[in-house]
Design a protein around this motif. Structure first.
Motif, PDB file in Angstrom:
ATOM      1  N   UNK A 190     -61.188 -38.446 -24.366  1.00  0.00           N
ATOM      2  CA  UNK A 190     -61.807 -38.847 -23.312  1.00  0.00           C
ATOM      3  C   UNK A 190     -62.888 -40.035 -23.351  1.00  0.00           C
ATOM      4  N   UNK A 191     -63.280 -40.190 -24.856  1.00  0.00           N
ATOM      5  CA  UNK A 191     -64.202 -41.213 -25.440  1.00  0.00           C
ATOM      6  C   UNK A 191     -63.563 -42.439 -26.117  1.00  0.00           C
ATOM      7  N   UNK A 192     -62.408 -42.168 -26.029  1.00  0.00           N
ATOM      8  CA  UNK A 192     -61.490 -43.387 -26.574  1.00  0.00           C
ATOM      9  C   UNK A 192     -60.933 -44.287 -25.524  1.00  0.00           C
ATOM     10  N   UNK A 193     -61.655 -45.381 -25.598  1.00  0.00           N
ATOM     11  CA  UNK A 193     -61.627 -46.722 -24.397  1.00  0.00           C
ATOM     12  C   UNK A 193     -60.352 -47.126 -24.742  1.00  0.00           C
ATOM     13  N   UNK A 194     -59.554 -47.199 -25.848  1.00  0.00           N
ATOM     14  CA  UNK A 194     -58.207 -48.060 -25.986  1.00  0.00           C
ATOM     15  C   UNK A 194     -57.195 -47.060 -25.212  1.00  0.00           C
ATOM     16  N   UNK A 195     -57.530 -45.649 -25.552  1.00  0.00           N
ATOM     17  CA  UNK A 195     -56.661 -44.670 -24.803  1.00  0.00           C
ATOM     18  C   UNK A 195     -56.702 -44.617 -23.124  1.00  0.00           C
ATOM     19  N   UNK A 196     -58.010 -44.716 -22.827  1.00  0.00           N
ATOM     20  CA  UNK A 196     -58.238 -44.936 -21.502  1.00  0.00           C
ATOM     21  C   UNK A 196     -57.694 -46.103 -20.873  1.00  0.00           C
ATOM     22  N   UNK A 197     -57.710 -47.297 -21.392  1.00  0.00           N
ATOM     23  CA  UNK A 197     -56.922 -48.394 -20.731  1.00  0.00           C
ATOM     24  C   UNK A 197     -55.400 -48.290 -20.619  1.00  0.00           C
ATOM     25  N   UNK A 198     -54.974 -47.549 -21.559  1.00  0.00           N
ATOM     26  CA  UNK A 198     -53.589 -47.671 -21.823  1.00  0.00           C
ATOM     27  C   UNK A 198     -53.135 -46.379 -20.619  1.00  0.00           C
ATOM     28  N   UNK A 199     -53.802 -45.531 -20.427  1.00  0.00           N
ATOM     29  CA  UNK A 199     -53.525 -44.451 -19.446  1.00  0.00           C
ATOM     30  C   UNK A 199     -53.709 -45.180 -17.991  1.00  0.00           C
ATOM     31  N   UNK A 200     -54.820 -45.633 -17.883  1.00  0.00           N
ATOM     32  CA  UNK A 200     -55.120 -46.362 -16.527  1.00  0.00           C
ATOM     33  C   UNK A 200     -53.661 -47.555 -16.484  1.00  0.00           C
ATOM     34  N   UNK A 201     -53.677 -48.416 -17.235  1.00  0.00           N
ATOM     35  CA  UNK A 201     -52.385 -49.168 -16.867  1.00  0.00           C
ATOM     36  C   UNK A 201     -51.194 -48.483 -16.687  1.00  0.00           C
ATOM     37  N   UNK A 202     -50.858 -47.216 -17.415  1.00  0.00           N
ATOM     38  CA  UNK A 202     -49.706 -46.636 -17.259  1.00  0.00           C
ATOM     39  C   UNK A 202     -49.501 -45.921 -15.956  1.00  0.00           C
ATOM     40  N   UNK A 203     -50.428 -45.480 -15.496  1.00  0.00           N
ATOM     41  CA  UNK A 203     -50.602 -45.021 -13.951  1.00  0.00           C
ATOM     42  C   UNK A 203     -50.408 -45.901 -12.734  1.00  0.00           C
ATOM     43  N   UNK A 204     -51.215 -46.929 -13.077  1.00  0.00           N
ATOM     44  CA  UNK A 204     -51.035 -48.098 -12.037  1.00  0.00           C
ATOM     45  C   UNK A 204     -49.764 -48.411 -12.152  1.00  0.00           C
ATOM     46  N   UNK A 205     -49.181 -48.576 -13.289  1.00  0.00           N
ATOM     47  CA  UNK A 205     -47.495 -49.238 -13.326  1.00  0.00           C
ATOM     48  C   UNK A 205     -46.551 -48.328 -12.650  1.00  0.00           C
TER      49      UNK A 205
END
Length: 270
Positions: A190-205
């Protein structure tokens, strides 16, 4: 699965840039994708530096390909592997290739094989340059697939977040993050910012009008953006278990008209 339905792969190993001690894990991982009907390992076998490889080659029926180092500073092994890869590609007998190396010199080879419509799976260390990783359909870190000496206490401390209450007990058991950890890197994802962005983009897509996305759609998007993504890099055996552990993702199980249960996820803005 019938044998005729099994995907056939060529496994090509750059002994100069791969570890002999990783070969058991490499072959186990490769078996998840199909049958490695051709196994070749390239290097100058007169060199003492490759001595650790000699024991594992026979044990796993891997064909050693001799390539002398003609000139200091020039890697003839890479050229031999690339030439053989193209010869195998033109046979039309394979569905894909495993390229076992951490050398960015194979970037163009991976790109060329993909252009022919075949799958390329790279296996190498975390230090592998990004261009080679990105050129593969998927890139797997050897540190992730090799057995790791992690204590039970470390495993249990990866995540203490409970399953979302909306999920049924059976689904929660399936997604529980501490159930089958194959940990290569102990951290709080949850503290990994690069993972957070990846998951966010994937969900939005993959999301629908309500902002919820089917987990399958999220899972399909991620490797197209980051070929080296693997939930095991974060200590989880499956994407669903990793998703459930994230503080910024809501998870919900929905019953479809067919009677099947699908998992949907939504990104929660802070």
């Amino acid at each position: 699965m019938q044998f005729s339905d099994t995907k056939r792969f060529a496994l090509l190993i750059d002994a100069d840039n791969a570890q002999a001690k990783s070969i058991d894990a490499v072959l186990t991982e490769a078996a998840r994708y199909g049958d490695t009907t051709s196994r070749r390992c390239y290097g100058d076998w007169t060199s003492q530096q490759l001595a650790p490889w000699k024991a594992v080659l026979n044990r796993h029926a891997i064909q050693p390909i001799q390539q002398f180092s003609y000139t200091t500073g020039k890697n003839a092994t890479d050229s031999a592997l690339i030439i053989d890869a193209m010869d195998l590609l033109y046979t039309g007998k394979f569905h894909g290739f495993f390229l076992v190396s951490s050398d960015s010199d194979f970037t163009k080879l991976a790109t060329r094989i993909r252009e022919s419509g075949l799958e390329v799976i790279g296996i190498g260390r975390r230090k592998t340059p990004e261009p080679f990783r990105a050129a593969c359909n998927k890139f797997i870190f050897t540190e992730t697939i090799m057995e790791d000496d992690v204590s039970v206490s470390e495993i249990n401390s990866v995540s203490d977040k409970p399953a979302i209450s909306k999920i049924s007990d059976s689904a929660a058991d399936e997604l529980k993050p501490s159930e089958q950890p194959q940990i290569s890197k102990v951290t709080n994802p949850s503290h990994d910012e690069s993972l957070k962005k990846l998951i966010k983009d994937a969900i939005e897509s993959a999301s629908e009008d309500d902002g919820w996305a089917n987990l399958g759609g999220v899972g399909s998007y991620i490797p197209r953006v980051d070929s080296s993504f693997d939930p095991r890099n974060y200590g989880f055996s499956k994407l669903g278990k990793l998703i459930t552990s994230l503080d910024y993702v809501r998870v919900e199980q929905r019953k479809m008209e067919t009677g099947h249960q699908n998992i949907y996820v939504q990104f929660q803005s802070p």
